[in-house]
Write an enzyme that holds these catalytic residues in place. Sequence first.
Site, PDB file in Angstrom:
ATOM      1  N   ASP A 184      50.266  61.842 -30.461  1.00 33.36           N
ATOM      2  CA  ASP A 184      49.652  62.400 -31.651  1.00 33.36           C
ATOM      3  C   ASP A 184      49.724  63.883 -31.359  1.00 33.36           C
ATOM      4  O   ASP A 184      50.272  64.147 -30.384  1.00 33.36           O
ATOM      5  CB  ASP A 184      48.217  61.651 -31.671  1.00 33.36           C
ATOM      6  CG  ASP A 184      47.231  62.079 -30.676  1.00 33.36           C
ATOM      7  OD1 ASP A 184      47.621  62.912 -29.761  1.00 33.36           O
ATOM      8  OD2 ASP A 184      46.209  61.599 -30.693  1.00 33.36           O
TER       9      ASP A 184
ATOM     10  N   CYS B 129      48.214  60.671 -26.156  1.00 35.42           N
ATOM     11  CA  CYS B 129      47.158  60.968 -26.930  1.00 35.42           C
ATOM     12  C   CYS B 129      46.269  62.069 -26.244  1.00 35.42           C
ATOM     13  O   CYS B 129      46.944  62.547 -25.068  1.00 35.42           O
ATOM     14  CB  CYS B 129      46.348  59.939 -27.643  1.00 35.42           C
ATOM     15  SG  CYS B 129      45.429  58.879 -26.544  1.00 35.42           S
TER      16      CYS B 129
ATOM     17  N   THR C  34      43.593  61.443 -24.424  1.00 35.93           N
ATOM     18  CA  THR C  34      42.833  60.786 -23.282  1.00 35.93           C
ATOM     19  C   THR C  34      43.919  59.749 -22.714  1.00 35.93           C
ATOM     20  O   THR C  34      43.828  59.148 -21.523  1.00 35.93           O
ATOM     21  CB  THR C  34      41.791  60.069 -23.427  1.00 35.93           C
ATOM     22  OG1 THR C  34      41.774  58.999 -24.381  1.00 35.93           O
ATOM     23  CG2 THR C  34      40.575  61.249 -23.696  1.00 35.93           C
ATOM     24  N   GLY C  35      44.880  59.233 -23.621  1.00 37.46           N
ATOM     25  CA  GLY C  35      45.606  57.918 -23.300  1.00 37.46           C
ATOM     26  C   GLY C  35      44.770  57.093 -23.705  1.00 37.46           C
ATOM     27  O   GLY C  35      45.456  55.615 -23.735  1.00 37.46           O
TER      28      GLY C  35
ATOM     29  N   GLY D  70      43.078  55.877 -26.498  1.00 36.95           N
ATOM     30  CA  GLY D  70      43.460  55.415 -27.864  1.00 36.95           C
ATOM     31  C   GLY D  70      44.549  54.981 -28.056  1.00 36.95           C
ATOM     32  O   GLY D  70      44.851  53.575 -28.682  1.00 36.95           O
TER      33      GLY D  70
ATOM     34  N   HIS E 240      52.065  45.157 -10.478  1.00 32.32           N
ATOM     35  CA  HIS E 240      51.380  44.161 -10.674  1.00 32.32           C
ATOM     36  C   HIS E 240      50.948  43.665 -12.192  1.00 32.32           C
ATOM     37  O   HIS E 240      50.959  42.597 -12.263  1.00 32.32           O
ATOM     38  CB  HIS E 240      49.776  44.086 -10.184  1.00 32.32           C
ATOM     39  CG  HIS E 240      49.613  44.327  -8.734  1.00 32.32           C
ATOM     40  ND1 HIS E 240      48.537  44.725  -7.879  1.00 32.32           N
ATOM     41  CD2 HIS E 240      50.852  44.443  -7.803  1.00 32.32           C
ATOM     42  CE1 HIS E 240      48.874  44.524  -6.630  1.00 32.32           C
ATOM     43  NE2 HIS E 240      50.058  44.504  -6.387  1.00 32.32           N
TER      44      HIS E 240
ATOM     45  N   ARG F 105      52.747  35.954  -7.597  1.00 29.14           N
ATOM     46  CA  ARG F 105      51.467  35.609  -8.262  1.00 29.14           C
ATOM     47  C   ARG F 105      51.104  36.413  -9.445  1.00 29.14           C
ATOM     48  O   ARG F 105      50.395  35.982 -10.241  1.00 29.14           O
ATOM     49  CB  ARG F 105      50.422  35.803  -7.231  1.00 29.14           C
ATOM     50  CG  ARG F 105      50.264  37.256  -6.750  1.00 29.14           C
ATOM     51  CD  ARG F 105      49.137  37.368  -5.406  1.00 29.14           C
ATOM     52  NE  ARG F 105      48.713  38.584  -5.100  1.00 29.14           N
ATOM     53  CZ  ARG F 105      49.576  39.522  -4.442  1.00 29.14           C
ATOM     54  NH1 ARG F 105      50.772  39.234  -4.171  1.00 29.14           N
ATOM     55  NH2 ARG F 105      49.269  40.491  -4.205  1.00 29.14           N
ATOM     56  N   HIS F 106      51.611  37.719  -9.626  1.00 30.55           N
ATOM     57  CA  HIS F 106      51.341  38.305 -10.617  1.00 30.55           C
ATOM     58  C   HIS F 106      52.191  38.133 -12.122  1.00 30.55           C
ATOM     59  O   HIS F 106      51.492  38.001 -12.922  1.00 30.55           O
ATOM     60  CB  HIS F 106      51.811  39.709 -10.495  1.00 30.55           C
ATOM     61  CG  HIS F 106      51.078  40.326  -9.151  1.00 30.55           C
ATOM     62  ND1 HIS F 106      49.861  40.547  -9.303  1.00 30.55           N
ATOM     63  CD2 HIS F 106      51.684  40.816  -7.813  1.00 30.55           C
ATOM     64  CE1 HIS F 106      49.664  41.197  -8.025  1.00 30.55           C
ATOM     65  NE2 HIS F 106      50.680  41.181  -7.194  1.00 30.55           N
TER      66      HIS F 106
HETATM   67  C1  RB5 Z   1      42.421  63.134 -30.966  1.00 31.80           C
HETATM   68  O1  RB5 Z   1      41.578  64.014 -31.293  1.00 31.80           O
HETATM   69  C2  RB5 Z   1      41.962  62.018 -29.893  1.00 31.80           C
HETATM   70  O2  RB5 Z   1      40.910  61.393 -30.131  1.00 31.80           O
HETATM   71  C3  RB5 Z   1      43.075  61.441 -29.547  1.00 31.80           C
HETATM   72  O3  RB5 Z   1      44.247  62.084 -29.219  1.00 31.80           O
HETATM   73  C4  RB5 Z   1      42.948  60.278 -28.476  1.00 31.80           C
HETATM   74  O4  RB5 Z   1      42.306  61.157 -27.431  1.00 31.80           O
HETATM   75  C5  RB5 Z   1      42.240  59.173 -28.652  1.00 31.80           C
HETATM   76  O5  RB5 Z   1      42.189  58.504 -27.841  1.00 31.80           O
END
Ligand code: RB5
Length: 149
Positions: free
Chosen positions: A11, A68, A70-71, A73, A101, A135-136
Amino acid sequence: MDEKEVAIGSDHAGYELKEQIKKLLESEGYTITDFGANSSDSVDYPLIAKSLATEVAGKNPNRGILICGTGIGMSIAANKVKGIIAANCFDTETAKLARLHNNSNILTLGGRILNFDTAKDIVKVWLETDFEGGRHQRRIQEIRDLEKR
Ligand code: RB5
């Protein structure tokens, strides 16, 4: 299936890091399919996750990277697509284990969390580590069974 083929998407919050990772992988001989974003203009991450994850679930190609802010979403959205195991990794250890794993087929990264140096190490380890099986494999099958409910 070309093992040096990777899908990539982000995004707006992951756009800059996506461009850096894309350039790096292309310079290393990877063929990249880019699912956008194409700028830092605001775009909803579930839409990008859906398009990329659908292709990766169909093994076309069989691996993808989603970025995104934080990764988080991107991993939540991608994991809704049947056949996807998306792992949000924040260091090389989690990246390695997400392959060994979990047999993850999508790596998610936080563009607002990671600098490029850390992200490139994560990507390299994730792309170069094979699933351990054993096992994985049973546990992955148990995840697949959850998808059938
Ligand atoms: C966008 O502002 C932010 O919410 C998105 O990039 C992401 O971090 C969501 O998990």
